[in-house]
Write an enzyme that holds these catalytic residues in place. Structure first.
Site, PDB file in Angstrom:
ATOM      1  CB  ALA A   1      44.305  19.550  25.645  1.00 36.71           C
TER       2      ALA A   1
ATOM      3  N   GLY B   1      45.575  10.638  26.179  1.00 37.97           N
ATOM      4  CA  GLY B   1      44.263  10.730  26.441  1.00 37.97           C
ATOM      5  C   GLY B   1      44.131  12.761  26.022  1.00 37.97           C
ATOM      6  CB  CYS B   2      45.749  14.655  28.626  1.00 41.06           C
ATOM      7  SG  CYS B   2      46.020  13.943  30.679  1.00 41.06           S
ATOM      8  CB  THR B   3      47.870  15.047  22.939  1.00 36.28           C
ATOM      9  OG1 THR B   3      48.898  15.219  23.749  1.00 36.28           O
ATOM     10  CG2 THR B   3      47.466  15.626  22.180  1.00 36.28           C
TER      11      THR B   3
END
Length: 155
Positions: free
Chosen positions: A51, A46-48
């Site tokens: 970003a 999710g964070c990738t």
């Protein structure tokens, strides 16, 4: 438990290390709008996605006078690997003490897979040129988030 911020509040200043160990302060961006977003952990799916979404929209955001800063509890070395692996060109800041996360209301109880846990609350803020919060969004979804921001903020 940290208090949530809302539009009209003064954005809490911070000075944190970036992926290369250089210090970055919110006050360095005074005079420009800045998106400050908080995410749980570098290099997770999710964070990738989030970003890379900011990366892919960065030229339009910067063109509209908006800088982007990402903050997580990760150490600078992990942030550097994440930045390099994903070709990220905006600052990723390290907050291992979680003091900044707490000051912005981005750390606390949240529901994850049906359980209540304590951790980073995925959050995004638009800070105005004068350091005042123009928009505060908590518990945001990683997917489609930047498109929603651009639509909401007409960027």
């Amino acid at each position: 438990m940290s208090t949530r911020l809302s539009a009209g509040d003064t954005a809490p200043d911070f000075t944190l290390d970036d992926a290369d160990g250089n210090t970055v302060s919110l006050s360095d961006h005074r005079g420009r709008k800045v998106i400050v977003y908080f995410y749980p952990a570098a290099s997770t799916p999710g964070c990738t996605k989030e970003a890379c979404d900011f990366r892919d929209n960065l030229a339009d955001l910067v063109g509209a006078g908006i800088d982007v800063i990402g903050i997580s509890p990760d150490k600078p070395a992990k942030l550097a690997k994440f930045r390099d692996a994903e070709g990220l060109t905006f600052p990723l800041l390290s907050d291992p003490s979680k003091e900044t996360l707490q000051a912005w209301g981005a750390f606390g109880e949240k529901t994850m897979y049906g359980k209540t846990v304590t951790g980073v609350i995925r959050s995004t803020f638009l800070v105005g040129e004068d350091g005042t919060i123009e928009d505060a969004q908590y518990n945001v979804r990683a997917t489609g988030h930047v498109a929603k921001l651009r639509k909401d903020w007409k960027v």
